[in-house]
Design a protein around this motif. Structure first.
Motif, PDB file in Angstrom:
ATOM      1  N   HIS A 143       0.842  -1.197   0.000  1.00 52.46           N
ATOM      2  CA  HIS A 143       0.000   0.000   0.000  1.00 52.46           C
ATOM      3  C   HIS A 143       0.876   1.246   0.000  1.00 52.46           C
ATOM      4  O   HIS A 143       1.890   1.304   0.700  1.00 52.46           O
ATOM      5  CB  HIS A 143      -0.913   0.027   1.232  1.00 52.46           C
ATOM      6  N   ARG A 145       0.334   5.501   0.358  1.00 46.46           N
ATOM      7  CA  ARG A 145      -0.655   6.525   0.691  1.00 46.46           C
ATOM      8  C   ARG A 145      -0.011   7.904   0.711  1.00 46.46           C
ATOM      9  O   ARG A 145       1.158   8.064   1.067  1.00 46.46           O
ATOM     10  CB  ARG A 145      -1.285   6.248   2.061  1.00 46.46           C
ATOM     11  N   SER A 148      -4.296  10.280   3.885  1.00 42.76           N
ATOM     12  CA  SER A 148      -5.180   9.124   4.011  1.00 42.76           C
ATOM     13  C   SER A 148      -5.624   8.592   2.653  1.00 42.76           C
ATOM     14  O   SER A 148      -6.406   7.635   2.587  1.00 42.76           O
ATOM     15  CB  SER A 148      -6.418   9.500   4.839  1.00 42.76           C
ATOM     16  N   GLU A 150      -5.336   6.594  -0.721  1.00 40.90           N
ATOM     17  CA  GLU A 150      -4.641   5.427  -1.253  1.00 40.90           C
ATOM     18  C   GLU A 150      -4.249   5.669  -2.705  1.00 40.90           C
ATOM     19  O   GLU A 150      -5.081   6.057  -3.530  1.00 40.90           O
ATOM     20  CB  GLU A 150      -5.547   4.195  -1.167  1.00 40.90           C
ATOM     21  N   CYS A 151      -2.974   5.456  -3.018  1.00 41.67           N
ATOM     22  CA  CYS A 151      -2.477   5.641  -4.383  1.00 41.67           C
ATOM     23  C   CYS A 151      -2.649   4.345  -5.179  1.00 41.67           C
ATOM     24  O   CYS A 151      -2.436   3.257  -4.647  1.00 41.67           O
ATOM     25  CB  CYS A 151      -1.006   6.032  -4.378  1.00 41.67           C
ATOM     26  N   GLN A 152      -3.010   4.483  -6.449  1.00 39.97           N
ATOM     27  CA  GLN A 152      -3.076   3.319  -7.322  1.00 39.97           C
ATOM     28  C   GLN A 152      -1.655   2.876  -7.679  1.00 39.97           C
ATOM     29  O   GLN A 152      -0.829   3.682  -8.085  1.00 39.97           O
ATOM     30  CB  GLN A 152      -3.835   3.645  -8.605  1.00 39.97           C
ATOM     31  N   SER A 177       3.692   0.729   2.879  1.00 40.85           N
ATOM     32  CA  SER A 177       3.585  -0.381   3.829  1.00 40.85           C
ATOM     33  C   SER A 177       3.374  -1.676   3.069  1.00 40.85           C
ATOM     34  O   SER A 177       2.804  -1.693   1.976  1.00 40.85           O
ATOM     35  CB  SER A 177       2.421  -0.154   4.808  1.00 40.85           C
ATOM     36  N   SER A 183       5.874  -0.523   7.858  1.00 39.09           N
ATOM     37  CA  SER A 183       5.705   0.624   6.968  1.00 39.09           C
ATOM     38  C   SER A 183       6.832   1.617   7.179  1.00 39.09           C
ATOM     39  O   SER A 183       7.567   1.568   8.163  1.00 39.09           O
ATOM     40  CB  SER A 183       4.350   1.302   7.232  1.00 39.09           C
TER      41      SER A 183
END
Length: 275
Positions: A143, A145, A148, A150-152, A177, A183
């Motif tokens: 993941h 970010r 808050s 979330e990045c593709q 993370s 993370s």
């Protein structure tokens, strides 16, 4: 197959006596499984089995010989933390003086490391490459970010992750993370620009040399970073801000849309023509 209870002693011709005290039969100590099976220091691991003591302080858990802190315990489950300095190896439990070893080892995996990213700024939809280590070779459990948001994830390798900046993301550091590994955050902050767009311009008509104010979002306050064309011809930019540009209509323009290009941010054009 004995169960907990009182002892009963019977003597032929003399009757039967029952103990006033009960004897407790414990399940044999056995480790059935534990999850997750890999991770870094401080990760909590759950061990499932039988014969544990329902008192955290009376169970001992080690990873390759290094003791971990037991967080909680029931007769069938122990939760412990992977100790600092542990290396990959067997998980062992000691309860009531009996030692048992899990069939499979626990693997120590390091958390991601972010070294740098490029570019350092962009609008939502821009692609950014994050360079570092321990990202893995697939996106499962990974993941990234911004705040808050979330990045593709577009592409991933052990040393690079390419992401797309999401709508609504704030400026700030990237947080990367990976499940069961931990993370980390980037040392620098990524600057998110407003999407490049022209909302309106005034006046809407006039001869060559007319000064026009173009309002919108995503412009650069650095004058030379903005390139403007009217009807395909270059227009001089005389003032610039994040949401407003002032331009001069070039010669030999009868009518045309206003197009704004901003360095490293793309381009956009007006929905109506300047006439």
């Amino acid at each position: 197959g004995a169960s907990s209870g009182q002892f009963s002693v019977a003597v032929t011709g003399s009757g039967e006596a029952v103990s006033t005290q009960s004897f407790t039969v414990f399940s044999s100590l056995m480790i059935a499984s534990f999850t997750p099976t890999s991770g870094f220091y401080g990760i909590q691991v759950t061990i499932n089995g039988t014969g544990f003591v329902p008192d955290a302080s009376r169970n001992q858990v080690t990873v390759n010989g290094r003791p971990g802190r037991v967080v909680s315990a029931t007769e069938t489950q122990i939760v412990f933390e992977v100790p600092n300095g542990a290396t990959s190896g067997p998980v062992e439990v000691v309860a009531r003086g009996v030692r048992r070893r899990a069939r499979d080892p626990y693997n120590i995996t390091r958390p991601p490391v972010v070294q740098r990213f490029a570019p350092a700024s962009g609008a939502p939809g821009a692609e950014v490459t994050i360079y570092g280590q321990y990202f893995g070779d697939n996106a499962h459990g990974l993941h990234v970010r911004l705040g808050s948001a979330e990045c593709q994830i577009v592409n991933v390798s052990p040393t690079q992750v390419r992401i797309r900046v999401p709508n609504g993301a704030p400026s700030g550091p990237f947080e990367v993370s990976r499940q069961a590994q931990g993370s980390t955050r980037s040392g620098g902050s990524f600057t998110v620009f407003a999407p490049l767009a022209i909302r309106q311009f005034t006046p809407a008509r006039g001869p060559s040399g007319t000064e026009v104010t173009v309002r919108g979002t995503g412009f650069s306050p650095t004058l030379n970073n903005n390139t403007v064309r009217v009807g395909g011809r270059p227009a001089r930019v005389i003032a610039a801000g994040d949401t407003e540009l002032r331009i001069v209509i070039p010669p030999r323009v009868s009518a045309g849309r206003i197009e704004v290009a901003v360095r490293n941010r793309g381009s956009t054009q007006s929905s109506t023509e300047f006439v």
